[in-house]
Design an enzyme around this catalytic site. Structure first.
Site, PDB file in Angstrom:
ATOM      1  N   ARG A  46       8.468   4.111  -0.333  1.00  0.00           N
ATOM      2  CA  ARG A  46       7.155   4.381  -0.913  1.00  0.00           C
ATOM      3  C   ARG A  46       7.010   5.819  -1.374  1.00  0.00           C
ATOM      4  NH1 ARG A  46       3.319   6.476   2.827  1.00  0.00           N
ATOM      5  NH2 ARG A  46       4.346   6.992   4.765  1.00  0.00           N
ATOM      6  N   ASN A  64      -3.295   2.762   2.582  1.00  0.00           N
ATOM      7  CA  ASN A  64      -2.042   3.121   3.238  1.00  0.00           C
ATOM      8  C   ASN A  64      -0.989   2.089   2.879  1.00  0.00           C
ATOM      9  OD1 ASN A  64      -3.191   5.285   4.576  1.00  0.00           O
ATOM     10  ND2 ASN A  64      -3.864   4.016   6.264  1.00  0.00           N
ATOM     11  N   CYS A  65       0.247   2.550   2.812  1.00  0.00           N
ATOM     12  CA  CYS A  65       1.338   1.638   2.513  1.00  0.00           C
ATOM     13  C   CYS A  65       1.624   0.745   3.710  1.00  0.00           C
ATOM     14  CB  CYS A  65       2.590   2.431   2.152  1.00  0.00           C
ATOM     15  SG  CYS A  65       4.019   1.405   1.871  1.00  0.00           S
ATOM     16  N   GLY A  66       1.548   1.314   4.873  1.00  0.00           N
ATOM     17  CA  GLY A  66       1.852   0.502   6.038  1.00  0.00           C
ATOM     18  C   GLY A  66       1.564   1.238   7.321  1.00  0.00           C
TER      19      GLY A  66
END
Length: 146
Positions: free
Chosen positions: A42, A11-13
């Site tokens: 993203r 996951n990016c964040g």
């Protein structure tokens, strides 16, 4: 082969924003929305400029909101109740079958169905890709015994 690291995803964040005392706050919601808006870097939005990747907010709706909705529908909510969010098929017959199965299971658990509510949706903000797979979104209000 049971494991292949090529299937690993990242996951990016992830953000968690909460009031430390658990108090409902519109400021917390505004801050969370601001945080989501910053995640466009993203590629969270498709080329149509509208269709997102499903990121969003998870929040608790206030009891008085659901009681107000129930009142406008002419429903009576018990002291103990719940609201289920369901994503149903666009085919009316398939959606009806799903509702029937869900209601049977609710009754099997000694709960009672209060009613179904179609969730209002603003289709104008959705991109073509999102619209092409948009399900019927409904809420099921359920009463529980004391």
């Amino acid at each position: 082969m049971l494991y292949d690291k090529s299937f690993e995803k990242d996951n990016c964040g992830f953000g968690l924003i909460a009031h430390i005392e658990g108090e409902p706050s519109h400021k917390v919601v505004r801050t969370a929305i601001h945080g989501l808006a910053r995640m466009q870097h993203r590629g969270a939005i498709l080329a149509d400029g509208k269709t997102g990747d499903g990121c969003g907010l998870l929040l608790q709706k206030p009891d008085r909101f659901f009681r107000y909705i129930a009142e406008t529908q002419g429903w009576s909510l018990a002291r103990n109740y719940s609201v289920g969010m369901l994503f149903l098929n666009n085919d009316p017959e398939k959606a009806a079958i799903s509702r029937k199965i869900i209601e049977e299971e609710v009754l099997r658990e000694t709960l009672s169905v209060v009613g179904w509510r179609e969730v209002p949706i603003n289709r104008d903000v959705l991109g073509e890709v999102a619209l092409s797979s948009l399900p019927v979104i409904e809420q099921l209000f359920i009463n529980a015994p004391a």
